[in-house]
Design a protein around this motif. Structure first.
Motif, PDB file in Angstrom:
ATOM      1  N   ILE A   1       0.847  -1.204   0.000  1.00 11.31           N
ATOM      2  CA  ILE A   1       0.000   0.000   0.000  1.00 11.31           C
ATOM      3  C   ILE A   1       0.875   1.244   0.000  1.00 11.31           C
ATOM      4  O   ILE A   1       2.093   1.166   0.228  1.00 11.31           O
TER       5      ILE A   1
ATOM      6  N   ALA B   1       0.153  16.212   4.738  1.00 10.50           N
ATOM      7  CA  ALA B   1       1.450  15.540   4.779  1.00 10.50           C
ATOM      8  C   ALA B   1       2.546  16.535   4.433  1.00 10.50           C
ATOM      9  O   ALA B   1       2.303  17.553   3.785  1.00 10.50           O
ATOM     10  N   GLY B   2       3.745  16.229   4.885  1.00 12.91           N
ATOM     11  CA  GLY B   2       4.887  17.078   4.570  1.00 12.91           C
ATOM     12  C   GLY B   2       6.082  16.220   4.219  1.00 12.91           C
ATOM     13  O   GLY B   2       6.050  14.997   4.380  1.00 12.91           O
ATOM     14  N   ALA B   3       7.138  16.877   3.740  1.00  9.02           N
ATOM     15  CA  ALA B   3       8.383  16.157   3.450  1.00  9.02           C
ATOM     16  C   ALA B   3       9.440  16.653   4.440  1.00  9.02           C
ATOM     17  O   ALA B   3       9.214  17.629   5.142  1.00  9.02           O
TER      18      ALA B   3
ATOM     19  N   PHE C   1      15.224   8.056  -0.627  1.00 11.91           N
ATOM     20  CA  PHE C   1      14.985   7.437   0.684  1.00 11.91           C
ATOM     21  C   PHE C   1      13.813   6.449   0.607  1.00 11.91           C
ATOM     22  O   PHE C   1      13.899   5.317   1.100  1.00 11.91           O
TER      23      PHE C   1
ATOM     24  N   TYR D   1       0.258   5.507   1.240  1.00 12.90           N
ATOM     25  CA  TYR D   1      -0.738   6.401   1.829  1.00 12.90           C
ATOM     26  C   TYR D   1      -0.296   7.853   1.704  1.00 12.90           C
ATOM     27  O   TYR D   1       0.836   8.197   2.040  1.00 12.90           O
ATOM     28  N   LEU D   2      -1.192   8.679   1.205  1.00 13.79           N
ATOM     29  CA  LEU D   2      -0.934  10.124   1.146  1.00 13.79           C
ATOM     30  C   LEU D   2      -1.927  10.817   2.083  1.00 13.79           C
ATOM     31  O   LEU D   2      -3.104  10.954   1.742  1.00 13.79           O
ATOM     32  N   PRO D   3      -1.474  11.223   3.273  1.00 15.83           N
ATOM     33  CA  PRO D   3      -2.399  11.892   4.196  1.00 15.83           C
ATOM     34  C   PRO D   3      -2.790  13.279   3.689  1.00 15.83           C
ATOM     35  O   PRO D   3      -2.094  13.853   2.840  1.00 15.83           O
TER      36      PRO D   3
ATOM     37  N   LEU E   1      13.862   2.354   0.893  1.00 10.56           N
ATOM     38  CA  LEU E   1      13.048   1.637   1.884  1.00 10.56           C
ATOM     39  C   LEU E   1      12.322   0.448   1.271  1.00 10.56           C
ATOM     40  O   LEU E   1      12.208  -0.613   1.885  1.00 10.56           O
ATOM     41  N   PHE E   2      11.830   0.650   0.056  1.00 10.81           N
ATOM     42  CA  PHE E   2      11.000  -0.376  -0.567  1.00 10.81           C
ATOM     43  C   PHE E   2      11.799  -1.450  -1.304  1.00 10.81           C
ATOM     44  O   PHE E   2      11.373  -2.595  -1.336  1.00 10.81           O
TER      45      PHE E   2
ATOM     46  N   ARG F   1       5.920  10.275  -4.266  1.00 10.82           N
ATOM     47  CA  ARG F   1       6.383   9.332  -3.245  1.00 10.82           C
ATOM     48  C   ARG F   1       5.349   8.205  -3.060  1.00 10.82           C
ATOM     49  O   ARG F   1       5.699   7.052  -2.849  1.00 10.82           O
TER      50      ARG F   1
END
Lengths: 429, 241
Positions: free
Chosen positions: B80, B87-89, B101, B82-84, B105-106, B149
């Protein structure tokens, strides 16, 4: 492990910002600079000091004073024959700090068995730490003049005698016992040695705990404030890895900063003490009293310090989870700072072992106390106490990591917060 | 043939005494954009957060590609994104480093990682500004970076909470096109929005949430026909009143 390392790199990158590094570098440079300045001033103070002398008596006894002062390491500047009202002005004119005035009738007073009059003058130009050496200079002058004159008086009164023996007829030998060992060493030297060996530990530990706690709590709060936490929580990273990456990154940066601070502080204190903290009279105190840490002692000390840092980090993770902004972190860390300050000051100021049972119970209940008292305890051979303390610390750490993991695994990481401003507004309303 | 990617059955979520979500059911298939619409506080974001494994359901089950998110959240997070809404970077990180990054991670393999990064760059469309720190980005640029992202890892289920929130018209259009293309390529999209035009443009099916319950569900055309409305906005107004 790969994801943990990715996260760790990200955490380190977030922590090592110019905003963090610049003040840190300035603080270390300041310590080093201060140490260098103080060291220079100390060296200057330890050099040959100029002393102004007014000899109005002109007797054999008073004429012997310049030689006595010279032998004691002073350089005598003859101020000529002037009255007492002009001495201070003359000292100022010649940039001298200490002056000696020997009045007319000095030798006559000695010969008639009276106390002989000598006046000293000191010109104070500052109240700084290094300026305090002026009092040592004055003491040195009085000792040199008093010693020379009393030697001459004794030699005149009892021909053929040794003035030194008559002045100090007792020979003291100090015996000190630490643990099961006893040795003929000066007590000052024992305290000096222990202080030299353990001086930096509480200072550095305090800095590391506060610094690491602030960093980790700030990173958690900034994840919330910058709205990056939700996306991070939805990423394929275990909650345990997330907490550990933050803890390890904060711990690494704090340890690096501690090493740098230690170097700066070491230089600073060396400047302050001239590198010598005690006079052992040529005796190897550490060997005589067994005041050396064995390899196992060092390991125990390391474990106690490391556990204290980890406990602080775990506490800060929990406290940081309550913060909804970076500004709130400072207030939330207050309990942690108080818990660190209590053993930090008490371990330096009092003997906790001989404190009241209530105070001892309070101090030993604090999980940081073992780290602050470990070094002196190990020097005193109390390894069992340090080991038990480490066990107690471990229990704290397990409990705190469990609570932190529970918070990060549950909704609480997003939902719980302490908003002081809102509460204040509510009270006002 | 599309497969079922998301199944939500009897979902309930309580915050203390308040039950924000009171037993909702819906399913989303691959290649489908499913939208949750409703007034503020209706339970849309809570539902999205439970699906995104951030919040735990008080009752009910959520399956993503057959994975129970309550039992295996770590596995669910692999598929999955998720884009809240807010959201921020990371402000001290450049857009490029942020995407790297996420790719790191993935993916462990360099080839797939580089491919994801290339997709991210393309979706973000920030060109040379990607090398600037994200703290210097406008809201629109940050939102596009975050959308990149979210979609660069090609999740089976993309969860988008108000994807065009705070964007100007041009940026919003661009983001909608990206989401539409992404779903057309076969992914499932679960989104929430207040913008009814956006919902009509993007969604294959819509569920209207009110006070924690789904009160209407269907395609935009079905809902408009059922309520004799010209726009989804009219449907929303009628149902909500």
């Amino acid at each position: 492990m790969r994801r943990f390392m990715v996260l760790l790199r990200k955490e380190l990158r977030e922590l090592m910002t110019p905003q963090m590094l610049v003040p840190f570098a300035i603080a270390i440079l300041m310590f080093a600079l201060l140490g260098s300045i103080i060291s220079g001033e100390e060296k200057k103070a330890q050099g040959r000091q100029d002393i102004g002398l007014v000899d109005m008596d002109g007797s054999a006894t008073s004429l012997a004073l310049p030689d006595a002062l010279d032998q004691a390491g002073f350089h005598v500047v003859d101020l000529g024959e002037i009255d007492t009202a002009s001495v201070t002005e003359e000292l100022r004119k010649r940039d001298l700090a200490i002056g000696l005035y020997v009045p007319v009738g000095f030798e006559q007073q000695l010969e008639s068995g009276e106390l002989a009059d000598v006046q000293t003058y000191a010109v104070v130009r500052s109240f700084s730490l290094t300026a305090l050496s002026q009092t040592d200079t004055l003491k040195g002058v009085l000792s040199a003049v008093g010693g020379s004159v009393s030697d001459q008086v004794i030699a005149d009164a009892i021909p053929g005698s040794d003035p030194e023996t008559l002045k100090r007829p007792l020979a003291f030998t100090e015996h000190v016992a630490v643990g099961s060992l006893e040795a003929a060493v000066p007590l000052d030297a024992v305290y000096g040695l222990i202080q030299q060996q353990t001086l930096f530990i509480p200072v550095i530990l305090f800095i590391v705990i506060i610094f690491a706690a602030q960093m980790i709590a700030t990173t958690i709060a900034s994840e919330k404030e910058n709205k990056t936490l939700e996306t991070l929580l939805a990423s394929p990273i275990g909650r345990g890895s997330l907490i550990m990456a933050k803890m390890v990154a904060a711990g690494l940066v704090a340890l690096a900063s501690a090493a740098a601070y230690m170097a700066g502080l070491s230089y600073y204190f060396q400047g302050l003490t001239g590198g010598e903290m005690f006079d052992s009279g040529g005796v190897d105190v550490s060997t005589a009293l067994g005041l050396r840490l064995a390899a196992t002692d060092w390991i125990l000390l390391g474990v106690a310090l490391f556990l204290a840092i980890l406990i602080a980090l775990a506490m800060a993770v929990i406290l940081g989870a309550f913060a909804d902004s970076v500004k709130a972190v400072q207030s939330l860390l207050t309990p942690l700072i108080i818990l660190t300050l209590i053993p930090y000051f008490l371990s330096m100021l009092i003997d906790i072992e001989s404190a009241s049972p209530l105070l001892r119970a309070i101090v030993f209940a604090i999980p940081f106390s073992n780290a602050f008292t470990a070094a002196p305890n190990l020097f005193l051979g109390n390894q069992t106490r340090v080991l038990l303390g480490a066990g107690y610390q471990l229990l704290w750490l397990i409990a705190l990591v469990y609570v932190a993991a529970r918070i990060f695994s549950s909704d609480r990481i997003l939902t719980m917060k302490l908003d002081f401003r809102r509460k204040k507004r509510a009270r006002v309303a | 043939m599309s497969e079922e990617v998301l199944e939500v059955v009897g979902l309930r979520k309580k915050y203390g005494q308040l039950e924000a979500v009171q037993g909702i059911d819906f399913r989303v298939r691959s290649g489908e954009v499913f939208a949750l619409i409703g007034p503020n506080g209706a339970g849309k974001t809570t539902t999205l957060r439970v699906v995104a494994t951030i919040l735990r359901a008080s009752a009910g089950v959520v399956h993503i590609a057959g994975i129970d998110v309550a039992r295996e959240p770590d596995r669910a997070r692999e598929i999955i994104s998720y884009l809240p809404e807010e959201a921020g970077a990371y402000k001290n990180m450049s857009g490029e480093k942020y995407l790297r990054f996420v790719a790191d991670l993935f993916y462990s393999e360099a080839k797939t990682r580089d491919a994801a990064l290339a997709r991210g760059r393309e979706i973000a469309g920030l060109d040379e500004r990607l090398d600037d720190k994200s703290g210097s980005y406008s809201k629109g640029m940050t939102r596009k970076l975050l959308l990149a992202r979210t979609l660069m890892t090609e999740p089976k289920l993309a969860i988008l909470d108000e994807p065009t929130s705070g964007l100007d018209v041009l940026n919003a259009l661009e983001v909608r096109d990206i989401v539409k293309q992404y779903a057309a390529a076969g992914a499932a999209v679960l989104l929430s929005s207040h913008n009814m035009l956006e919902i009509e443009y993007l969604s294959d099916r819509v569920a209207l949430i009110h006070e924690g319950r789904i009160v209407e569900a269907g395609t935009p055309a079905e809902l408009k026909e059922k309520h004799g409305a010209v726009t989804l906005e009219d449907v929303f107004r009628e149902v909500a009143s």
